[in-house]
Design a protein around this motif. Sequence first.
Motif, mmCIF file in Angstrom:
data_model
loop_
_atom_site.group_PDB
_atom_site.id
_atom_site.type_symbol
_atom_site.label_atom_id
_atom_site.label_comp_id
_atom_site.label_asym_id
_atom_site.label_seq_id
_atom_site.Cartn_x
_atom_site.Cartn_y
_atom_site.Cartn_z
ATOM 1 N N ILE A 1 0.873 -1.183 -0.158
ATOM 2 C CA ILE A 1 0.128 -0.039 -0.014
ATOM 3 C C ILE A 1 0.824 1.101 -0.060
ATOM 4 N N TYR A 2 0.592 2.131 -0.834
ATOM 5 C CA TYR A 2 1.570 3.392 -1.187
ATOM 6 C C TYR A 2 1.365 4.297 -0.053
ATOM 7 N N TYR A 3 2.293 4.909 0.343
ATOM 8 C CA TYR A 3 2.332 6.320 1.277
ATOM 9 C C TYR A 3 1.732 7.563 0.450
ATOM 10 N N ALA B 1 3.710 2.914 -10.211
ATOM 11 C CA ALA B 1 2.992 2.195 -11.245
ATOM 12 C C ALA B 1 3.815 0.823 -11.821
ATOM 13 N N TYR B 2 4.803 0.937 -11.850
ATOM 14 C CA TYR B 2 5.738 -0.331 -12.248
ATOM 15 C C TYR B 2 4.946 -1.576 -11.484
ATOM 16 N N CYS B 3 5.148 -1.208 -10.198
ATOM 17 C CA CYS B 3 4.678 -2.477 -9.009
ATOM 18 C C CYS B 3 3.252 -2.794 -9.469
ATOM 19 N N THR C 1 -3.705 2.536 -0.121
ATOM 20 C CA THR C 1 -2.903 3.481 0.358
ATOM 21 C C THR C 1 -2.528 3.225 1.841
ATOM 22 N N ASP C 2 -1.432 3.478 2.184
ATOM 23 C CA ASP C 2 -0.545 3.471 3.497
ATOM 24 C C ASP C 2 -0.927 5.081 4.125
ATOM 25 N N GLU C 3 -1.821 5.272 4.906
ATOM 26 C CA GLU C 3 -2.096 6.618 5.375
ATOM 27 C C GLU C 3 -1.742 6.966 6.613
ATOM 28 N N ALA D 1 0.104 -1.062 8.892
ATOM 29 C CA ALA D 1 0.232 -1.210 7.286
ATOM 30 C C ALA D 1 0.020 -2.930 6.703
ATOM 31 N N LEU D 2 1.022 -3.547 7.390
ATOM 32 C CA LEU D 2 1.124 -4.986 6.929
ATOM 33 C C LEU D 2 -0.137 -5.645 7.140
ATOM 34 N N ILE D 3 -0.917 -5.269 8.083
ATOM 35 C CA ILE D 3 -2.228 -6.058 8.417
ATOM 36 C C ILE D 3 -3.231 -5.865 7.463
ATOM 37 N N ASN D 4 -2.972 -4.811 6.444
ATOM 38 C CA ASN D 4 -3.931 -4.338 5.431
ATOM 39 C C ASN D 4 -4.391 -5.921 4.473
ATOM 40 N N TYR D 5 -3.367 -6.601 4.364
ATOM 41 C CA TYR D 5 -3.347 -7.849 3.714
ATOM 42 C C TYR D 5 -4.561 -8.682 4.174
ATOM 43 N N LEU D 6 -4.651 -8.702 5.582
ATOM 44 C CA LEU D 6 -5.786 -9.478 6.245
ATOM 45 C C LEU D 6 -7.137 -8.831 6.194
ATOM 46 N N VAL E 1 6.229 -6.958 -3.756
ATOM 47 C CA VAL E 1 6.926 -5.844 -3.120
ATOM 48 C C VAL E 1 8.218 -5.415 -3.564
ATOM 49 N N GLY E 2 8.691 -4.386 -3.461
ATOM 50 C CA GLY E 2 10.011 -3.723 -3.840
ATOM 51 C C GLY E 2 11.115 -4.291 -2.963
ATOM 52 N N LYS E 3 12.300 -4.210 -3.496
ATOM 53 C CA LYS E 3 13.559 -5.044 -2.671
ATOM 54 C C LYS E 3 13.553 -4.086 -1.392
ATOM 55 N N GLU E 4 13.506 -2.991 -1.231
ATOM 56 C CA GLU E 4 13.697 -2.229 -0.227
ATOM 57 C C GLU E 4 12.892 -2.776 1.352
ATOM 58 N N ILE E 5 11.841 -3.266 0.839
ATOM 59 C CA ILE E 5 10.799 -3.644 1.953
ATOM 60 C C ILE E 5 10.767 -5.226 2.309
ATOM 61 N N ILE E 6 11.828 -5.762 2.033
ATOM 62 C CA ILE E 6 11.931 -7.137 2.029
ATOM 63 C C ILE E 6 11.736 -7.713 3.644
ATOM 64 N N VAL F 1 9.394 -10.425 -5.040
ATOM 65 C CA VAL F 1 10.325 -9.253 -4.909
ATOM 66 C C VAL F 1 10.603 -8.626 -6.203
ATOM 67 N N HIS F 2 10.301 -7.310 -6.464
ATOM 68 C CA HIS F 2 10.820 -6.664 -7.589
ATOM 69 C C HIS F 2 11.895 -5.529 -7.392
ATOM 70 N N GLY F 3 12.822 -5.166 -8.380
ATOM 71 C CA GLY F 3 13.570 -4.267 -8.164
ATOM 72 C C GLY F 3 13.148 -2.907 -8.379
ATOM 73 N N TRP F 4 14.171 -2.018 -8.523
ATOM 74 C CA TRP F 4 13.626 -0.309 -8.670
ATOM 75 C C TRP F 4 13.915 -0.101 -10.079
ATOM 76 N N GLN G 1 19.595 6.350 -10.563
ATOM 77 C CA GLN G 1 19.036 6.832 -9.196
ATOM 78 C C GLN G 1 17.635 6.526 -8.982
ATOM 79 N N LYS G 2 17.197 5.678 -7.812
ATOM 80 C CA LYS G 2 15.853 5.297 -7.549
ATOM 81 C C LYS G 2 14.860 6.576 -7.488
ATOM 82 N N LEU G 3 13.784 6.258 -8.331
ATOM 83 C CA LEU G 3 12.690 7.146 -8.374
ATOM 84 C C LEU G 3 12.064 7.387 -6.931
HETATM 85 N N1 MSP Z 1 3.871 2.054 2.606
HETATM 86 C C1 MSP Z 1 5.025 1.516 2.474
HETATM 87 C C2 MSP Z 1 4.398 0.150 2.015
HETATM 88 C C3 MSP Z 1 3.627 -0.648 3.102
HETATM 89 S S1 MSP Z 1 3.013 -2.192 2.517
HETATM 90 C C4 MSP Z 1 2.501 -3.039 3.897
HETATM 91 C C5 MSP Z 1 5.838 1.773 1.298
HETATM 92 N N2 MSP Z 1 5.237 2.584 0.428
HETATM 93 S S2 MSP Z 1 6.190 3.357 -0.651
HETATM 94 O O1 MSP Z 1 4.945 4.013 -1.259
HETATM 95 O O2 MSP Z 1 7.342 4.045 -0.428
HETATM 96 O O3 MSP Z 1 6.571 2.034 -1.819
HETATM 97 C C6 MSP Z 1 5.492 1.289 -2.298
HETATM 98 C C7 MSP Z 1 6.156 0.334 -3.265
HETATM 99 O O4 MSP Z 1 6.613 1.328 -4.377
HETATM 100 C C8 MSP Z 1 7.306 -0.269 -2.857
HETATM 101 O O5 MSP Z 1 7.241 -1.666 -3.052
HETATM 102 C C9 MSP Z 1 8.692 0.298 -3.510
HETATM 103 O O6 MSP Z 1 9.385 -0.614 -3.868
HETATM 104 C C10 MSP Z 1 7.880 0.717 -4.672
HETATM 105 N N3 MSP Z 1 8.551 1.833 -5.456
HETATM 106 C C11 MSP Z 1 8.790 3.018 -5.023
HETATM 107 N N4 MSP Z 1 9.773 3.633 -5.920
HETATM 108 C C12 MSP Z 1 10.271 2.628 -6.923
HETATM 109 C C13 MSP Z 1 10.898 2.856 -7.964
HETATM 110 N N5 MSP Z 1 11.818 3.733 -8.266
HETATM 111 N N6 MSP Z 1 10.922 1.560 -8.901
HETATM 112 C C14 MSP Z 1 10.049 0.630 -8.558
HETATM 113 N N7 MSP Z 1 9.490 0.418 -7.442
HETATM 114 C C15 MSP Z 1 9.697 1.365 -6.602
HETATM 115 O O7 MSP Z 1 7.067 1.336 1.199
#
Ligand code: MSP
Length: 510
Positions: free
Chosen positions: A10-12, A22-24, A48-50, A227-232, A255-260, A284-287, A293-295
């Motif tokens: 869930i996205y911040y 969008a990639y994920c 969304t993670d609020e 946040a993690l509990i949202n899946y349940l 999930v993205g690699k930074e939240i393994i 797990v996916h990459g960036w 640079q990471k977006l």
């Molecule tokens: N809110 C937490 C996730 C909680 S899940 C219980 C969070 N949010 S985030 O908005 O920062 O990131 C959500 C996802 O977006 C992550 O998997 C992260 O890897 C992905 N991405 C954010 N920027 C990215 C790239 N530049 N490339 C690919 N994915 C990236 O973490």
Amino acid sequence: MNRFYVTTPIYYVNDAPHVGHAYCTVNADAVARWHRLRGDETKFLTGTDEHGQKVADAAAKNGVSPQEWTDRTSLRFREAWDALDVSYDDFIRTTEPRHFETVQKFLTQVYENGYIYKDTYSGLYCVSCEDYFTLEASDEGKCPVHGRPLTQMEEDNWFFRLSAFEDRLLEFYAANPDFVSPETKYNEAHAFIKGGLKDISITRTSIDWGIPVPWDDKHVFYVWYDALINYLTAIGYGRDDDEVQEWWPVSNHLVGKEIIRFHCVWWPAMCMAAGLDPVHHVQVHGWLLVGGQKLSKTMAAEGGVRLTDISPVLLTDEYGVDPIRYYLLRETALGNDGDFSLEGITARYNTDLANNLGNLVARVSTIVAGKCDGVGPLPQAEAPLRDAAQRAIADTTEAWNRFAPHHALEATWGLIGATNAYLENTAPWKLPAGDELRAVLGNALEAIRIVTILATPAMPSICQQIWERIGLTGSPTDGLVGDTAQWGLYQPTNPIVKGEPLFPRIKADS
Ligand code: MSP
């Protein structure tokens, strides 16, 4: 009937969605669409993670209440997913009452099972990560992800006894070698557990933007714990046990690699502590990287990567929805980091879409219009293209099934390549009207029909358009892929439509 449950993180909502998000989401969407095509009862969750400091700070900075801010920003994520044709079944917001209820029930269970206790915490904190770091894990006092100075925090907190789960997690990993993929990420999570687990502080008193701890109302739960509990929450934990029984055993987190660490270490331990099996699978996916640079907004502000120029909605306006989906799915192998660039989009578009797929459909429909009165001929049972089609079907199926959209599309495009080569060899534009011409065109149309079925999870609306252009009624998603992706079923009911080019070429410098 099989079931399949797939989730995105869930996205911040501290800021607007960008192409990394969008990639994920598009990867999860395509996999969900594939499972629906297989006939699996599918549930696709995003949201969304609020809560948490980061969101509260963003609201304060913009002079509005956290609730108003999250309402606004959460909507922007929905709009982005609508623009990208994302077919989520449920969109969860952590500020919803259903989530409060599940979080409080889940964590009360963990508390009653004896895995939560009170202590004082002091440590280095990164607000952007919403995470603590030890000095050793930091980059000389700076956050290793964001490069910003860490803040010293001290709080009276409730703690989760993560250390009690070291052995059980290692046993679980040994018994479930497919729990995390790719394997490198399995190894990374495993090594983290082997390195020793410390208990984690799971509540905060320093902010009140969060879910109250039911047994101590001066505290709110730490945002990651909620946040993690949202899946349940989305499958009714605490409200509908039957639903949990049905969906939890077939759950997959992308999930993205930074939240393994959160998903592959904390989360399975939390589930065990609540008396539940861990999630079935973590992919797990990459960036996506821009200029290496990471977006991320944080870096955009500091390093000049202009994310506002690459919002998902701007991209779809510029290139079209399906071409962007295709690029996101095809360009980078899921699990690796990938380079994101407008040149890359243009190259994929011109090569794979305009030259290969678009030309194939245009060529065949032009000849059918000119030499067969627009009526698509039937394919041969034993056609030279049949083997290529069967190989593409098998490889595409295998790749989607193992969460590898890039390989799936590569395999599908193998059939497009084979069909274009077949046309080059048989040169139907030179053949006189007759059986030979009809056979070649029927075989090519059959290959196109199969391609539209196999590619529909990636490009749903283009595949629908092609389906109609080749004289078929209904949709490539009407039957189950196991029944419809078989050689020899092309049977048009309508005339072939030549139409406008599906993918007008983009000039490389535009
Ligand atoms: N809110 C937490 C996730 C909680 S899940 C219980 C969070 N949010 S985030 O908005 O920062 O990131 C959500 C996802 O977006 C992550 O998997 C992260 O890897 C992905 N991405 C954010 N920027 C990215 C790239 N530049 N490339 C690919 N994915 C990236 O973490």
